[in-house]
Scaffold this motif. Structure first.
Motif, PDB file in Angstrom:
ATOM      1  N   VAL A 120      13.053  41.828  -0.280  1.00 61.18           N
ATOM      2  CA  VAL A 120      13.850  42.547  -1.287  1.00 61.18           C
ATOM      3  C   VAL A 120      14.400  43.762  -0.548  1.00 61.18           C
ATOM      4  O   VAL A 120      13.684  44.735  -0.314  1.00 61.18           O
ATOM      5  N   GLU A 121      15.677  43.626  -0.126  1.00 64.99           N
ATOM      6  CA  GLU A 121      16.259  44.646   0.770  1.00 64.99           C
ATOM      7  C   GLU A 121      15.378  44.733   2.019  1.00 64.99           C
ATOM      8  O   GLU A 121      15.104  43.728   2.653  1.00 64.99           O
ATOM      9  N   ASP A 122      14.832  45.913   2.298  1.00 65.31           N
ATOM     10  CA  ASP A 122      14.039  46.034   3.540  1.00 65.31           C
ATOM     11  C   ASP A 122      12.543  45.801   3.278  1.00 65.31           C
ATOM     12  O   ASP A 122      11.722  45.921   4.171  1.00 65.31           O
ATOM     13  N   GLU A 123      12.197  45.460   2.055  1.00 63.33           N
ATOM     14  CA  GLU A 123      10.764  45.251   1.751  1.00 63.33           C
ATOM     15  C   GLU A 123      10.419  43.762   1.781  1.00 63.33           C
ATOM     16  O   GLU A 123      11.204  42.929   1.344  1.00 63.33           O
ATOM     17  N   VAL A 124       9.241  43.452   2.311  1.00 69.24           N
ATOM     18  CA  VAL A 124       8.784  42.056   2.452  1.00 69.24           C
ATOM     19  C   VAL A 124       7.546  41.857   1.574  1.00 69.24           C
ATOM     20  O   VAL A 124       6.646  42.699   1.574  1.00 69.24           O
ATOM     21  N   HIS A 125       7.533  40.753   0.807  1.00 69.97           N
ATOM     22  CA  HIS A 125       6.392  40.537  -0.098  1.00 69.97           C
ATOM     23  C   HIS A 125       5.890  39.111   0.009  1.00 69.97           C
ATOM     24  O   HIS A 125       6.685  38.177   0.151  1.00 69.97           O
ATOM     25  N   GLU A 126       4.568  38.935  -0.135  1.00 68.90           N
ATOM     26  CA  GLU A 126       3.992  37.598  -0.305  1.00 68.90           C
ATOM     27  C   GLU A 126       3.859  37.385  -1.810  1.00 68.90           C
ATOM     28  O   GLU A 126       3.395  38.295  -2.512  1.00 68.90           O
ATOM     29  N   VAL A 127       4.251  36.226  -2.329  1.00 70.81           N
ATOM     30  CA  VAL A 127       4.292  36.050  -3.793  1.00 70.81           C
ATOM     31  C   VAL A 127       3.202  35.130  -4.328  1.00 70.81           C
ATOM     32  O   VAL A 127       2.424  35.501  -5.189  1.00 70.81           O
ATOM     33  N   TYR A 128       3.112  33.885  -3.818  1.00 69.84           N
ATOM     34  CA  TYR A 128       2.178  32.908  -4.413  1.00 69.84           C
ATOM     35  C   TYR A 128       0.848  32.801  -3.678  1.00 69.84           C
ATOM     36  O   TYR A 128      -0.131  32.329  -4.231  1.00 69.84           O
ATOM     37  N   HIS A 129       0.842  33.112  -2.366  1.00 69.44           N
ATOM     38  CA  HIS A 129      -0.427  33.230  -1.613  1.00 69.44           C
ATOM     39  C   HIS A 129      -1.169  31.921  -1.346  1.00 69.44           C
ATOM     40  O   HIS A 129      -2.325  31.962  -0.937  1.00 69.44           O
ATOM     41  N   GLU A 130      -0.544  30.744  -1.587  1.00 63.45           N
ATOM     42  CA  GLU A 130      -1.277  29.509  -1.252  1.00 63.45           C
ATOM     43  C   GLU A 130      -1.491  29.421   0.258  1.00 63.45           C
ATOM     44  O   GLU A 130      -0.685  29.925   1.029  1.00 63.45           O
ATOM     45  N   ASP A 131      -2.552  28.721   0.689  1.00 63.26           N
ATOM     46  CA  ASP A 131      -2.761  28.451   2.124  1.00 63.26           C
ATOM     47  C   ASP A 131      -1.964  27.214   2.546  1.00 63.26           C
ATOM     48  O   ASP A 131      -1.560  27.068   3.693  1.00 63.26           O
ATOM     49  N   SER A 132      -1.787  26.305   1.581  1.00 64.60           N
ATOM     50  CA  SER A 132      -1.099  25.046   1.840  1.00 64.60           C
ATOM     51  C   SER A 132      -0.473  24.591   0.523  1.00 64.60           C
ATOM     52  O   SER A 132      -0.951  24.969  -0.542  1.00 64.60           O
ATOM     53  N   ILE A 133       0.587  23.788   0.613  1.00 66.03           N
ATOM     54  CA  ILE A 133       1.192  23.259  -0.611  1.00 66.03           C
ATOM     55  C   ILE A 133       1.520  21.782  -0.413  1.00 66.03           C
ATOM     56  O   ILE A 133       1.668  21.304   0.710  1.00 66.03           O
ATOM     57  N   THR A 134       1.646  21.070  -1.524  1.00 64.50           N
ATOM     58  CA  THR A 134       2.039  19.658  -1.460  1.00 64.50           C
ATOM     59  C   THR A 134       3.562  19.576  -1.542  1.00 64.50           C
ATOM     60  O   THR A 134       4.204  20.381  -2.222  1.00 64.50           O
ATOM     61  N   LEU A 135       4.124  18.597  -0.814  1.00 66.57           N
ATOM     62  CA  LEU A 135       5.572  18.384  -0.817  1.00 66.57           C
ATOM     63  C   LEU A 135       5.873  16.897  -0.994  1.00 66.57           C
ATOM     64  O   LEU A 135       5.078  16.048  -0.609  1.00 66.57           O
ATOM     65  N   ASN A 136       7.057  16.608  -1.529  1.00 69.87           N
ATOM     66  CA  ASN A 136       7.539  15.232  -1.666  1.00 69.87           C
ATOM     67  C   ASN A 136       8.621  15.015  -0.608  1.00 69.87           C
ATOM     68  O   ASN A 136       9.612  15.743  -0.596  1.00 69.87           O
ATOM     69  N   PRO A 137       8.459  14.027   0.307  1.00 71.82           N
ATOM     70  CA  PRO A 137       9.375  13.883   1.446  1.00 71.82           C
ATOM     71  C   PRO A 137      10.586  12.986   1.190  1.00 71.82           C
ATOM     72  O   PRO A 137      11.286  12.622   2.131  1.00 71.82           O
ATOM     73  N   TYR A 138      10.862  12.698  -0.117  1.00 73.59           N
ATOM     74  CA  TYR A 138      11.880  11.681  -0.433  1.00 73.59           C
ATOM     75  C   TYR A 138      13.250  12.006   0.184  1.00 73.59           C
ATOM     76  O   TYR A 138      14.033  11.090   0.451  1.00 73.59           O
ATOM     77  N   LEU A 139      13.515  13.318   0.431  1.00 74.32           N
ATOM     78  CA  LEU A 139      14.835  13.702   0.936  1.00 74.32           C
ATOM     79  C   LEU A 139      14.909  13.722   2.459  1.00 74.32           C
ATOM     80  O   LEU A 139      15.944  14.051   3.032  1.00 74.32           O
ATOM     81  N   GLY A 140      13.814  13.405   3.150  1.00 69.81           N
ATOM     82  CA  GLY A 140      13.890  13.377   4.616  1.00 69.81           C
ATOM     83  C   GLY A 140      13.643  14.735   5.248  1.00 69.81           C
ATOM     84  O   GLY A 140      13.446  15.734   4.564  1.00 69.81           O
ATOM     85  N   TYR A 141      13.694  14.771   6.609  1.00 72.71           N
ATOM     86  CA  TYR A 141      13.183  15.911   7.353  1.00 72.71           C
ATOM     87  C   TYR A 141      13.851  17.241   7.048  1.00 72.71           C
ATOM     88  O   TYR A 141      13.180  18.278   6.979  1.00 72.71           O
ATOM     89  N   ASP A 142      15.181  17.242   6.793  1.00 69.11           N
ATOM     90  CA  ASP A 142      15.793  18.568   6.615  1.00 69.11           C
ATOM     91  C   ASP A 142      15.247  19.251   5.352  1.00 69.11           C
ATOM     92  O   ASP A 142      15.338  20.468   5.201  1.00 69.11           O
TER      93      ASP A 142
END
Ligand SMILES: O=C(O)c1cc(=O)[nH]c(=O)n1[C@@H]1O[C@H](COP(=O)(O)O)[C@@H](O)[C@H]1O
Length: 307
Positions: free
Chosen positions: A126-148
């Motif tokens: 946020v401008e020059d400030e940096v924040h961590e928001v959700y704090h998970e160590d890992s998350i699940t993802l769905n790869p249906y759209l490919g590598y990008d």
């Protein structure tokens, strides 16, 4: 992140992750009544009841398990207060030394995925400030759209010691409609497994496993064994045990010869144990957290039989 998870699994001798998927039907009356007193029968009351429920379960199991996996859907449905309860749950679990796998199953094009990656496992500016928001160590993802659609998360894995669990063979009854389609000489889930394995080579941990893991359902034993061979450096998040009917025998093939390589999720089977035939006569609703602890101990004994 994967080295921290492996270390916790070795320390607790327990490859189990407790799924924190609260539903109002699971929360004991005394917690709900208190929330309704304070906030009325509102989404905020549900969200705060979820947090109190989760906190008690975390207190009862944090010394027995390496990780918890909050399912964001259960919180998101109650709007902003639900998301606050999701984040408060994550922060409390981390305070108790647990690894947190945020089950968010995100999937979108790179420019959008960047926002998901920054918010969940990176930082937001946020401008020059940096924040961590959700704090998970890992998350699940769905790869249906490919590598990008996956690439925007990769830098955060390196920069912030985070991980991913990418859907490869899901536990649900109709997963085969898509995931078992023939693609050349192999099945689609095998092709996706090879891709996830390749993507993971760029972010290897020190124990021979990548920070990029895969989700492999316990309800498909042959596919689990096949993927274990196909993906020797990929750690598996294994859902389906308990409420979805998979047994320890079904998921044995997900583990490597050292008894590592996989962590088994159980959500309803643990957090709602006090309502189950097996525990309901032994624990009152006020003892729901003790019932969860007992269910974790029973699950570990069950897993030990196949490890
Ligand atoms: O990504 C997941 O965790 C997941 C993948 C999958 O194939 N199957 C599956 O059940 N899950 C999640 O794992 C949890 C299973 O919950 P229980 O069936 O109550 O143990 C839920 O949060 C599901 O969303």
């Amino acid at each position: 992140m994967i080295d921290r998870l492996i270390e916790k699994i070795e320390k607790t001798k327990n490859p189990t992750v407790v799924g924190l998927d609260p539903r109002l039907g699971f929360v004991p009356g005394f917690i709900k009544e208190e929330a309704y007193e304070l906030y009325g029968k509102t989404p905020k009351a549900a969200a705060r009841a979820f947090y109190e429920f989760n906190k008690a379960i975390i207190d009862a199991v944090y010394d027995l398990v390496p990780a918890v996996k909050p399912q964001v859907a259960m919180y998101e449905q109650y709007g902003p207060e639900g998301i606050k309860a999701y984040i408060d749950t994550i922060l409390y679990a981390k305070e108790k030394g647990l690894v947190v796998i945020g089950d968010v199953k995100r999937s979108d094009i790179a420019s959008t995925a960047e926002a998901y990656a920054d918010g969940h496992i990176g930082r937001v500016k946020v401008e020059d400030e940096v924040h961590e928001v959700y704090h998970e160590d890992s998350i699940t993802l769905n790869p249906y759209l490919g590598y990008d659609s996956i690439e925007p998360y990769m830098n955060h894995c390196k920069a912030y010691d985070k991980g991913l669990f990418i859907l490869v063979k899901t536990s649900n009854p109709n997963s085969g409609e898509i995931q078992d389609l023939d693609v050349g000489e192999e099945k689609l889930y095998e092709r996706v497994g090879r891709l996830v394995s390749k993507w993971g080579e760029a972010v290897m941990g020190k124990r021979g496993y990548s920070h990029i893991g895969a989700v492999v359902g316990a309800t498909y034993p042959e596919q689990g064994t096949r993927l274990r061979q196909l993906m020797p450096h990929t750690f598996f998040l294994v859902p389906g045990y308990g409420a979805q009917g998979a047994t320890a025998k079904d998921l044995a093939g997900c583990f490597d010869q050292n008894g590592l390589g996989a962590i088994v999720n159980s959500s309803r089977g643990i957090i709602a144990a006090y309502q189950l035939e097996k525990y309901k006569n032994k624990f009152s609703d006020k003892e729901f957290a003790q019932a969860a602890r007992e269910a974790v101990i029973d699950m570990r004994k069950d897993l030990e039989r196949v490890l």
